[in-house]
Every structure is written in structure tokens, then in C-alpha cells.
Design an enzyme around this catalytic site. Structure first.
Site, PDB file in Angstrom:
ATOM      1  N   MET A  16     -12.325   3.915  -1.059  1.00 11.66           N
ATOM      2  CA  MET A  16     -13.076   4.258   0.438  1.00 11.66           C
ATOM      3  C   MET A  16     -13.641   5.556   0.168  1.00 11.66           C
ATOM      4  O   MET A  16     -13.407   6.433   0.994  1.00 11.66           O
ATOM      5  CB  MET A  16     -12.060   4.144   1.726  1.00 11.66           C
ATOM      6  N   MET A  48      -9.393   7.733  -0.202  1.00 19.55           N
ATOM      7  CA  MET A  48     -10.216   7.840   1.006  1.00 19.55           C
ATOM      8  C   MET A  48     -10.777   9.523   0.604  1.00 19.55           C
ATOM      9  O   MET A  48      -9.963  10.299   0.108  1.00 19.55           O
ATOM     10  CB  MET A  48      -9.413   7.838   1.986  1.00 19.55           C
ATOM     11  N   ASP A  83      -6.100  -6.794   4.420  1.00 14.94           N
ATOM     12  CA  ASP A  83      -5.657  -5.397   4.274  1.00 14.94           C
ATOM     13  C   ASP A  83      -5.807  -4.966   5.946  1.00 14.94           C
ATOM     14  O   ASP A  83      -6.896  -4.686   6.234  1.00 14.94           O
ATOM     15  CB  ASP A  83      -6.406  -4.855   3.152  1.00 14.94           C
ATOM     16  N   SER A  88       0.972  -1.402  -0.101  1.00 16.76           N
ATOM     17  CA  SER A  88      -0.009  -0.062   0.032  1.00 16.76           C
ATOM     18  C   SER A  88       0.919   1.249  -0.026  1.00 16.76           C
ATOM     19  O   SER A  88       1.528   1.429   1.108  1.00 16.76           O
ATOM     20  CB  SER A  88      -0.843  -0.019   1.214  1.00 16.76           C
ATOM     21  N   HIS A  96      -1.048  -1.516  -4.503  1.00 10.70           N
ATOM     22  CA  HIS A  96      -2.414  -0.955  -3.905  1.00 10.70           C
ATOM     23  C   HIS A  96      -2.535   0.597  -3.596  1.00 10.70           C
ATOM     24  O   HIS A  96      -1.506   1.067  -2.897  1.00 10.70           O
ATOM     25  CB  HIS A  96      -2.158  -1.998  -2.507  1.00 10.70           C
ATOM     26  N   ASP A 136      -4.735   3.406  -1.833  1.00 11.05           N
ATOM     27  CA  ASP A 136      -5.800   3.341  -0.983  1.00 11.05           C
ATOM     28  C   ASP A 136      -6.583   5.178  -1.137  1.00 11.05           C
ATOM     29  O   ASP A 136      -5.770   5.743  -1.104  1.00 11.05           O
ATOM     30  CB  ASP A 136      -5.454   3.478   0.555  1.00 11.05           C
ATOM     31  N   MET A 173     -10.831  -6.533   5.266  1.00 11.29           N
ATOM     32  CA  MET A 173     -10.078  -5.461   6.253  1.00 11.29           C
ATOM     33  C   MET A 173     -10.144  -6.113   7.769  1.00 11.29           C
ATOM     34  O   MET A 173     -10.944  -6.175   8.231  1.00 11.29           O
ATOM     35  CB  MET A 173     -11.219  -4.158   6.045  1.00 11.29           C
ATOM     36  N   HIS A 229      -8.030   0.478  -3.981  1.00  9.87           N
ATOM     37  CA  HIS A 229      -9.346   0.302  -3.007  1.00  9.87           C
ATOM     38  C   HIS A 229      -9.698   1.657  -2.698  1.00  9.87           C
ATOM     39  O   HIS A 229      -9.368   2.479  -2.238  1.00  9.87           O
ATOM     40  CB  HIS A 229      -8.500  -0.119  -1.888  1.00  9.87           C
TER      41      HIS A 229
END
Ligand code: DX5
Ligand code: ZN
Length: 225
Positions: A70, A39, A177, A10, A35, A37, A139, A68
Site C-alpha cells: 500500500m 504502508m 482482506d 496479517s 500476510h 501489510d 479489500m 501487500h
């Protein structure tokens, strides 16, 4: 122990001032995927990377970009991440009104689809979308931040998901993760995971990136220079 586990570092724990170089470095160190992330400060209490940054990073690695999301609502952002070069897009079931439609939209773009299960989310949430997913992201921390501790109750969920995937006969990756380090990695693999996300353990671990990645696979020494 499985040696074929995929490692997806990540970049949340990378040096954001040198992101392109960091992506190149983990690629050369043996990462199987990158990866990312994403957000939005709304679905999770943190704000990170948008599609423009993903697009800028894309030329720095040929490895699949494991994005990913979010963010909520998630649907209006899917196209932008496809255009930015995502190879796999993972969404949370509660980040949009119609999960099945969202997964179909992702696959409709020729991109692999994933479903992320928060620590309190039941494994059964995959039952009616099992034909529509390429990856399940378990998660093992609450989403939002790197560097949190692994929640051990998720190991039973990984086992239950492994049983469901085997019964389905589908080729679905089970990725974990959050709080993954060489010790918890072994537990995840034993429970049935075949892919691991790691931020802190790769970027802030004791060794080189190659050594840190190899340690997650259960290897003491790295085969990669
Ligand atoms: C948390 C993110 C994770 C996180 C993992 O919301 O989805 O990918 O960056 O970080 P570590 O490996 O440090 O727990
Ligand atoms: Zn993640």
C-alpha cells in the site's frame, strides 16, 4: 463449504516487539501464507513495515510471504521486496502509472503477482490483466488499519470475480482482506473466495492462534497442536 481455503494471517496485528517469534507461531499454528501489510503514510494514512524487516523475518518461516504493498509510487519499491524474500507481491492499480507493466515486472522476478481492489474499485479492473495475475485481493475495508468492520457490499464483488476467474480458466486465488472473522469468513467462502487474510481474528481472537486459524476455515476444533 470449502475446506481448502488458504489462511494468510496479517502480522499487522502481531506484537511488533516479537515479530520473528510471532511469524514462527502462526506458521506452526497452521497459517498457509504470511500476510505482510506495507504502508507508506502516503497511499494510506499509516506507516508500517519496510523491506529490511521482511528480510529479517524471512528465516522464521518457510511459508510463502504474501506482501501487500500500500505504497505510491509502487514501482521503485518492487525490487527491494523481491530481494527481501517476497513470494507474492500484491499492488493497488492506482499506486502506479502502468499497472500491466508493474505486474509484468513482478512476474519477471519469478514472484507471483496480485492486484488489490479497494472497496470502491470495480471488479472490471482485472479484465485486461487477467493473464498477468496469480491473485486478486478484495479489500473488505479501506486499506490502512487493522481492526475495521467488514464491508458487506464486497460479497457481490467476490461473486463477480469468481465468475470472471472461472470463465478465464486461469488458476487465480481470490483472497479477502479486512474485517475477516469466523462469521464473515463463511460469507466470503460462500461467495467464492479461496483465501482469507485476518489480523485481529488470528492475533487478538479468543483462542490460541491454531484455534483462531481453524475457526476461519470453519472448523470448531483445531487439528494442529
Ligand atoms: C488493511 C490491511 C489488512 C489488515 C487486516 O489495510 O490490508 O491486512 O491488517 O486486519 P483485520 O483482519 O484486523 O481487519
Ligand atoms: Zn493486507
Amino acid at each position: 463449504m470449502t475446506q481448502n481455503v488458504l489462511i494468510s494471517p496479517s502480522i499487522l496485528s502481531a506484537d511488533f516487539a516479537r515479530l520473528g517469534e510471532e511469524v514462527k507461531a502462526i506458521d506452526l499454528a497452521g497459517a498457509d501464507m504470511i500476510h505482510i501489510d506495507v504502508m507508506d503514510g502516503h497511499y494510506v494514512p499509516n506507516l508500517t513495515i519496510g523491506p529490511a524487516v521482511v528480510k529479517a523475518l524471512k528465516p522464521h518461516s518457510q511459508k510463502p510471504f504474501d506482501v501487500h504493498l500500500m505504497v505510491s509510487p509502487v514501482d521503485p519499491l518492487i525490487d527491494a521486496f523481491v530481494d527481501a524474500g517476497a513470494d507474492l507481491i500484491t499492488v493497488h492499480p492506482d499506486s502506479g502509472p502502468h499497472l500491466h507493466r508493474t505486474l509484468q515486472t513482478i512476474r519477471g522476478h519469478g514472484v507471483k503477482s496480485g492486484i488489490a481492489l479497494n472497496p470502491a474499485t470495480h471488479a472490471d479492473v482485472i479484465d485486461y490483466v487477467i493473464d498477468d495475475i496469480d491473485l486478486i485481493l478484495v479489500m473488505s475495508v479501506n486499506p490502512g488499519f487493522g481492526g475495521q468492520s467488514f464491508i458487506r457490499s464486497q460479497l457481490a464483488k467476490i461473486e463477480s470475480l469468481r465468475n470472471k476467474v472461472e470463465r478465464s480458466g486461469q488458476n487465480i486465488i481470490i483472497e479477502v482482506d479486512g474485517g475477516v472473522n469466523p462469521l464473515t469468513a463463511a460469507d466470503c467462502i460462500n461467495a467464492g473466495a479461496n483465501a482469507l487474510v485476518a489480523g485481529s481474528a488470528v492475533f487478538k481472537g479468543a483462542g490460541t492462534y491454531a484455534q483462531n486459524i481453524a475457526a476461519l476455515r470453519g472448523n470448531q476444533a483445531s487439528q494442529v497442536a
